[in-house]
Design a protein around this motif. Structure first.
Motif, short mmCIF file in Angstrom:
data_model
loop_
_atom_site.label_atom_id
_atom_site.label_comp_id
_atom_site.label_asym_id
_atom_site.label_seq_id
_atom_site.Cartn_x
_atom_site.Cartn_y
_atom_site.Cartn_z
N HIS A 14 0.65 -1.25 0.34
CA HIS A 14 0.01 0.06 0.47
C HIS A 14 0.62 1.37 -0.02
O HIS A 14 0.10 2.18 0.08
N LEU A 15 2.32 1.07 -0.95
CA LEU A 15 2.86 2.09 -0.32
C LEU A 15 2.95 2.73 -1.68
O LEU A 15 3.58 1.62 -2.70
N VAL A 16 3.28 3.54 -2.32
CA VAL A 16 2.83 4.43 -3.45
C VAL A 16 4.76 5.57 -2.56
O VAL A 16 4.24 6.17 -2.71
N TRP A 17 5.99 5.12 -4.31
CA TRP A 17 7.22 6.07 -4.67
C TRP A 17 7.21 6.31 -5.59
O TRP A 17 7.33 5.29 -6.66
N GLY A 18 7.68 7.82 -5.14
CA GLY A 18 8.04 8.05 -6.24
C GLY A 18 9.31 8.79 -6.31
O GLY A 18 10.12 8.86 -5.40
N ARG A 19 10.27 9.44 -7.58
CA ARG A 19 12.04 9.75 -7.30
C ARG A 19 12.01 11.40 -7.42
O ARG A 19 12.22 11.37 -6.18
N VAL A 20 11.91 11.31 -7.83
CA VAL A 20 11.92 13.16 -8.36
C VAL A 20 10.68 13.85 -8.85
O VAL A 20 10.05 12.86 -9.60
N VAL A 21 11.19 15.19 -9.19
CA VAL A 21 10.33 16.00 -10.21
C VAL A 21 10.34 15.64 -11.81
O VAL A 21 9.22 14.97 -11.82
N LYS A 22 11.33 14.90 -12.43
CA LYS A 22 11.22 14.31 -13.37
C LYS A 22 10.02 13.21 -13.44
O LYS A 22 10.09 12.86 -14.86
#
Length: 174
Positions: free
Chosen positions: A150-158
């Motif tokens: 249930h965790l959603v991860w994103g790296r950076v702006v791009k």
């Protein structure tokens, strides 16, 4: 408009990453979600790193986790402020325990670390917090965005488009 019955908190504090706050907020609203902007205090306006502003609706500690489907934590320098607030970390910890969506991008993993929810989990974010995540017990993954349970991860702006796709899909499936 798949998310019309969903309520999601988006956290904010000073020096938030403008796009990491506003793009997910607008995408959630576009999908019909009820978005509540939360921070350490209610009715407080913050300026992002690039000049956009956002105003909190409520203090995170006053939100009822049972009435939320998830929380989004944008990056920038705001997570370093948010992580120090027990209302914020308690909200994130409770939503994690309830297996509701907890989405974090860029430096937002700092909030997850302070909430104690990253140990034994796959995680990503800015390379600036890679060591922090690893030292907190997370397995570092260098991917644009992904969902792990249930965790959603994103790296950076791009990587915001990939993060938003993963977030919307996670909420649809929740």
């Amino acid at each position: 408009m798949d998310l019309t019955n969903h309520r999601v908190a988006v956290l904010v504090d000073r020096s938030f990453e403008d796009l990491e706050f506003w793009v997910p907020t607008m995408r959630l609203r576009e999908e019909g979600a009820d978005v509540v902007v939360a921070g350490r205090e209610a009715d407080t306006t913050f300026t992002g790193k690039h000049g956009l502003s956002a105003t909190t609706d409520v203090a995170a500690g006053t939100l009822d986790p049972d009435r939320l489907d998830g929380v989004v934590v944008p990056g920038g320098w705001a997570p370093d402020k948010l992580r120090r607030d027990e209302g914020v970390t308690a909200l994130v910890r409770t939503l994690d325990a309830q297996e509701k969506i907890v989405a974090q991008i860029c430096h937002a993993g700092l909030v997850g670390i302070s909430a104690g929810i990253v140990d034994g989990r796959r995680a990503t974010g800015s390379t600036g917090i890679k060591d922090d995540l690893v030292n907190a017990g997370a397995e570092w993954v260098d991917e644009a965005a992904f969902q792990d349970d249930h965790l959603v991860w994103g790296r950076v702006v791009k990587d915001i488009p990939a993060f938003c796709r993963a977030l919307i899909q996670a909420l649809r499936n929740a």
